[in-house]
Design a protein around this motif. Sequence first.
Motif, mmCIF file in Angstrom:
data_model
loop_
_atom_site.group_PDB
_atom_site.id
_atom_site.type_symbol
_atom_site.label_atom_id
_atom_site.label_comp_id
_atom_site.label_asym_id
_atom_site.label_seq_id
_atom_site.Cartn_x
_atom_site.Cartn_y
_atom_site.Cartn_z
ATOM 1 N N LEU A 28 -83.811 57.267 -18.784
ATOM 2 C CA LEU A 28 -83.420 56.918 -20.139
ATOM 3 C C LEU A 28 -84.533 57.303 -21.098
ATOM 4 C CD1 LEU A 28 -81.527 55.452 -22.126
ATOM 5 C CD2 LEU A 28 -82.755 53.349 -21.586
ATOM 6 N N ASN A 29 -85.745 56.974 -20.717
ATOM 7 C CA ASN A 29 -86.896 57.251 -21.553
ATOM 8 C C ASN A 29 -88.129 57.213 -20.673
ATOM 9 O OD1 ASN A 29 -89.192 56.633 -23.463
ATOM 10 N ND2 ASN A 29 -87.514 56.898 -24.916
ATOM 11 N N SER A 30 -89.110 58.011 -20.987
ATOM 12 C CA SER A 30 -90.379 58.023 -20.279
ATOM 13 C C SER A 30 -91.489 57.931 -21.312
ATOM 14 C CB SER A 30 -90.538 59.322 -19.476
ATOM 15 O OG SER A 30 -89.507 59.445 -18.530
ATOM 16 N N SER A 31 -92.675 57.610 -20.845
ATOM 17 C CA SER A 31 -93.778 57.504 -21.795
ATOM 18 C C SER A 31 -95.093 57.917 -21.161
ATOM 19 C CB SER A 31 -93.892 56.076 -22.333
ATOM 20 O OG SER A 31 -94.248 55.191 -21.299
ATOM 21 N N TYR A 32 -95.981 58.318 -22.022
ATOM 22 C CA TYR A 32 -97.381 58.578 -21.692
ATOM 23 C C TYR A 32 -98.210 57.713 -22.625
ATOM 24 C CZ TYR A 32 -96.525 62.739 -18.814
ATOM 25 O OH TYR A 32 -96.139 63.608 -17.822
ATOM 26 N N ASP A 33 -99.452 57.453 -22.237
ATOM 27 C CA ASP A 33 -100.276 56.595 -23.091
ATOM 28 C C ASP A 33 -100.917 57.337 -24.253
ATOM 29 O OD1 ASP A 33 -102.396 57.984 -21.975
ATOM 30 O OD2 ASP A 33 -103.375 56.227 -21.144
ATOM 31 N N GLY A 34 -100.710 58.605 -24.346
ATOM 32 C CA GLY A 34 -101.237 59.374 -25.472
ATOM 33 C C GLY A 34 -102.511 60.118 -25.149
ATOM 34 N N TRP A 35 -103.269 59.671 -24.160
ATOM 35 C CA TRP A 35 -104.537 60.310 -23.828
ATOM 36 C C TRP A 35 -104.272 61.653 -23.155
ATOM 37 C CZ3 TRP A 35 -107.159 61.783 -19.365
ATOM 38 C CH2 TRP A 35 -108.508 62.107 -19.546
ATOM 39 N N GLN A 36 -104.600 62.726 -23.818
ATOM 40 C CA GLN A 36 -104.446 64.092 -23.307
ATOM 41 C C GLN A 36 -103.045 64.349 -22.749
ATOM 42 O OE1 GLN A 36 -107.637 65.014 -20.606
ATOM 43 N NE2 GLN A 36 -109.163 64.997 -22.222
ATOM 44 N N SER A 37 -102.022 63.847 -23.420
ATOM 45 C CA SER A 37 -100.680 63.964 -22.873
ATOM 46 C C SER A 37 -99.713 64.730 -23.767
ATOM 47 C CB SER A 37 -100.121 62.571 -22.591
ATOM 48 O OG SER A 37 -100.127 61.800 -23.759
ATOM 49 N N ILE A 38 -100.176 65.253 -24.883
ATOM 50 C CA ILE A 38 -99.291 65.947 -25.819
ATOM 51 C C ILE A 38 -98.560 67.097 -25.126
ATOM 52 C CG2 ILE A 38 -99.180 67.291 -27.954
ATOM 53 C CD1 ILE A 38 -99.616 64.234 -28.282
ATOM 54 N N ASP A 39 -99.268 67.875 -24.310
ATOM 55 C CA ASP A 39 -98.641 69.005 -23.617
ATOM 56 C C ASP A 39 -97.494 68.533 -22.722
ATOM 57 O OD1 ASP A 39 -98.509 71.861 -22.746
ATOM 58 O OD2 ASP A 39 -99.064 70.953 -20.822
ATOM 59 N N SER A 40 -97.727 67.484 -21.950
ATOM 60 C CA SER A 40 -96.680 66.977 -21.064
ATOM 61 C C SER A 40 -95.503 66.414 -21.857
ATOM 62 C CB SER A 40 -97.242 65.902 -20.128
ATOM 63 O OG SER A 40 -98.014 66.503 -19.115
ATOM 64 N N ILE A 41 -95.803 65.711 -22.929
ATOM 65 C CA ILE A 41 -94.725 65.162 -23.754
ATOM 66 C C ILE A 41 -93.872 66.295 -24.315
ATOM 67 C CG2 ILE A 41 -94.221 63.930 -25.911
ATOM 68 C CD1 ILE A 41 -96.687 62.155 -25.254
ATOM 69 N N GLN A 42 -94.508 67.325 -24.858
ATOM 70 C CA GLN A 42 -93.770 68.463 -25.420
ATOM 71 C C GLN A 42 -92.978 69.189 -24.331
ATOM 72 O OE1 GLN A 42 -96.920 70.707 -27.255
ATOM 73 N NE2 GLN A 42 -96.884 69.480 -29.134
ATOM 74 N N THR A 43 -93.593 69.400 -23.178
ATOM 75 C CA THR A 43 -92.923 70.110 -22.086
ATOM 76 C C THR A 43 -91.702 69.343 -21.603
ATOM 77 O OG1 THR A 43 -95.019 71.103 -21.404
ATOM 78 C CG2 THR A 43 -93.247 71.087 -19.771
ATOM 79 N N LEU A 44 -91.848 68.055 -21.381
ATOM 80 C CA LEU A 44 -90.721 67.248 -20.913
ATOM 81 C C LEU A 44 -89.634 67.147 -21.974
ATOM 82 C CD1 LEU A 44 -92.690 64.478 -19.018
ATOM 83 C CD2 LEU A 44 -91.093 66.108 -17.995
#
Length: 153
Positions: A28-44
């Motif tokens: 439904l939704n996933s999350s990252y804590d923000g630390w060095q995760s912009i690339d993964s957030i954009q990719t997903l």
Amino acid sequence: APPGGEVVFSRVREIIYWLSKHRGFRFLNSSYDGWQSIDSIQTLNNEGFEVEVLSVDGAKSVIHYNTLKQGIYEGRVCFPPAHGQNTETTYQELAQLAKSGDSCAILQIELLQLELVRGKKIDHPSYGSKDVADSLCGAVSHAVKYIRPGVLS
């Protein structure tokens, strides 16, 4: 991550893709804590996953950790014991299991060492960490948020 190592973010994404495609998990939704995760957030996000930043650090950590604590106290959140842990296991033995890399022991040690700082923030002592505890806390907060909308607003 292994002791002294780093999380391989591409491997995390591979696991998410595999769970979705081959095991039928619906995210439904996933999350990252923000630390060095912009690339993964954009990719997903580009792959059709809904991903957001969820930090359990800072001022809001008390809200998220209170949700986790309540879930544990009510028996709605549980986790397996460390390898070989029983009712007689001492804190020192648990700490040794954590030092050897047992993730369940690491979680328990981190949870036991958490401190409320000035009534505003949950943190770890200078000699500790809370990465695994933050992960569990974020997962529980997300579950509560999406299963019972408005609870954490």
